[in-house]
Write an enzyme that holds these catalytic residues in place. Structure first.
Site, short mmCIF file in Angstrom:
data_model
loop_
_atom_site.label_atom_id
_atom_site.label_comp_id
_atom_site.label_asym_id
_atom_site.label_seq_id
_atom_site.Cartn_x
_atom_site.Cartn_y
_atom_site.Cartn_z
N GLU A 211 0.34 -1.16 -0.27
CA GLU A 211 -0.04 0.08 -0.05
C GLU A 211 0.75 1.15 -0.01
O GLU A 211 0.76 1.37 1.08
CB GLU A 211 -1.35 0.04 1.25
CG GLU A 211 -2.28 -1.57 1.28
CD GLU A 211 -2.88 -1.25 0.38
OE1 GLU A 211 -3.27 0.05 0.23
OE2 GLU A 211 -3.61 -2.15 0.02
N CYS A 245 -1.96 9.31 2.53
CA CYS A 245 -1.72 8.53 1.40
C CYS A 245 -2.14 8.81 0.59
O CYS A 245 -1.85 9.12 -0.93
CB CYS A 245 -1.09 7.04 1.38
SG CYS A 245 -2.71 6.35 2.37
#
Length: 465
Positions: A211, A245
């Protein structure tokens, strides 16, 4: 053998005694995570504030704890169904044979979690791993050292180390951890470190989920309401001070709408984040210096900085959030993930031009589109590649447990949340039980295909067409 290898062998041995835990065992482990957070919310908030310098407890509760509770609730509701074998179709020539898929646990799952959301990004993968019947070993980030240390002590209090183990430490620990032969390794962090993790895992052919992040665009169509778009983008950008993110990394907007949009950004920022106690600080001096260097580099190359906040208590903030305009193409801020409260505003004359700009960069982890023109929206959805999309807001697709969360290309591989997380940490085992026609030995399995070849094999070939 080092201590990490010995420790992994011990967890593997514990897993081997219970490789297929019952629904009740899995749910009980997940409920312990929930109870652990519920009982320690206030203390965890203090640890988070100590790490970031400034982090409001409501932000921590929204962005950390509620995500964990949501994962627990959704998993509890659906796990029984996920665990059931799935019946599959069999071809007619196999007679009464039955085929199905069983989800089987993998073993010991390694999780390497980041510093920006050090609670939820450690525990949500763990919830998925427990749901799939695995054991978990966590390596939290050393940059959020207070939270990571406190979380480790809580996990040791609520779990036996053969169920849920934690190892804190710096880069040396992370390197040894990534090199262990886990059944699956789950990493959340930067692209650069993700490459190192993948190289280390490759030595053991350990499957990985990465991720990562990247340059998440916010596209503002001419049909958008600028006030609403600005308010959503400011929230997505300044939550956790941009250390997210999937934070909007830059904006694409028509030149004719740019100046009005910037005014709306300033209004929205002042309305939402004027209180210095509600704008999270940088995790450490290294992050602060990174923001300063990105900003200085852009200004040195000719970009103009526009302050997003204007109030007397501004001195209480370690870094003033800014928008950037007239950013030259070579500026670092357009090539590196910003991960902070700096928002470049770029212009694109139309949808095609905006799509071309996005597609000439690596695939982002998220994409945000604002507007009412369904034709343009559909074009963006079809012609761009991103991990996920939220339309007319930011961040929210990551909060829907039924949606997979993950990247594509440079923004990551694999996904989790909800059923997707259960599948990531499971082996989908295909099973065929061979039976003959109507329960007899007639036409059973490979029998018609066996040599010596003759008329029965010829008839079989015709049936297989």
């Amino acid at each position: 053998m080092n201590r990490f290898t010995i420790q992994l062998d011990e967890i593997k041995a514990a897993y081997a005694t219970e490789p297929n835990p019952s629904l009740e065992v899995r749910l009980e482990r997940i409920s312990r995570i929930e109870k652990m957070i519920e009982a320690n919310e206030e203390k965890i908030c203090k640890a988070l504030a100590a790490d970031f310098g400034v982090r409001h407890p409501i932000e921590s509760r929204l962005a950390e704890f509620q995500m964990v509770y949501q994962a627990c609730k959704y998993t509890r509701k659906h796990l029984k169904e996920w665990m059931k074998p799935v019946q599959m179709e069999t071809p007619s020539f196999m007679g009464s044979s039955q085929a199905w898929i069983e989800s089987q646990s993998l073993g010991v799952i390694g999780i390497m979690s980041p510093w920006n959301y050090p609670v939820q990004l450690a525990l949500i993968p763990a919830i998925a791993a427990f749901a799939a019947g695995n054991r978990v070993w966590l390596k939290p980030s050393e940059r959020s050292s207070r939270t990571s240390g406190f979380l480790a002590s809580l996990i040791q209090e609520y779990f036996h180390p053969s169920e849920f183990c934690v190892s804190t430490g710096g880069v040396d620990v992370a390197e040894q951890f990534a090199a262990l032969p886990f059944a699956h390794l789950f990493f959340t962090g930067s692209e650069a470190v993700g490459k190192k993790v993948m190289r280390a895992a490759a030595e053991n052919l350990t499957p990985v989920t990465l991720e990562l992040g990247g340059k998440t665009p916010a596209m503002i169509d001419d049909s958008a309401k600028l006030k609403e778009a600005a308010a959503a983008i400011i929230y997505g950008k300044l939550l956790n001070s941009g250390q997210t993110c999937i934070a909007p990394d830059y904006v694409l907007i028509n030149q004719a709408n740019r100046d009005e949009f910037i005014q709306e950004l300033q209004t929205a920022a002042q309305a939402q984040f004027s209180n210095p106690e509600e704008l999270t600080g940088p995790i450490d001096d290294e992050q602060l210096q990174y923001w300063q260097h990105l900003l200085a580099d852009a200004i040195d190359r000719g970009a103009k900085a526009v302050a997003l906040l204007n109030n007397p208590s501004a001195g209480a903030r370690r870094f003033e959030p800014v928008a950037l305009v007239d950013v030259p193409p070579e500026a670092r801020v357009l090539h590196e993930e910003i991960f902070g409260p700096i928002l470049p505003i770029l212009t694109a004359n139309n949808t095609a031009e905006a799509i071309d700009y996005i597609n000439n960069k690596a695939n982002p982890l998220a994409l945000y589109w604002f507007g009412k023109d369904k034709k343009n929206m559909q074009r963006v959805l079809e012609e761009t590649r991103s991990g996920g999309v939220t339309i007319n807001d930011t961040l929210l697709h990551a909060t829907v447990e039924s949606l997979p969360f993950g990247g594509v290309g440079a923004s990551g591989m694999g996904s989790y949340h909800g059923k997707s997380g259960f599948d990531t940490f499971s082996h989908q085992k295909p099973i065929l039980e061979v039976r003959g026609l109507l329960g007899t030995n007639l036409l059973k399995g490979t029998k018609p295909a066996r040599p010596p070849y003759g008329k029965s094999a010829e008839r079989l070939l015709k049936r297989l067409r």
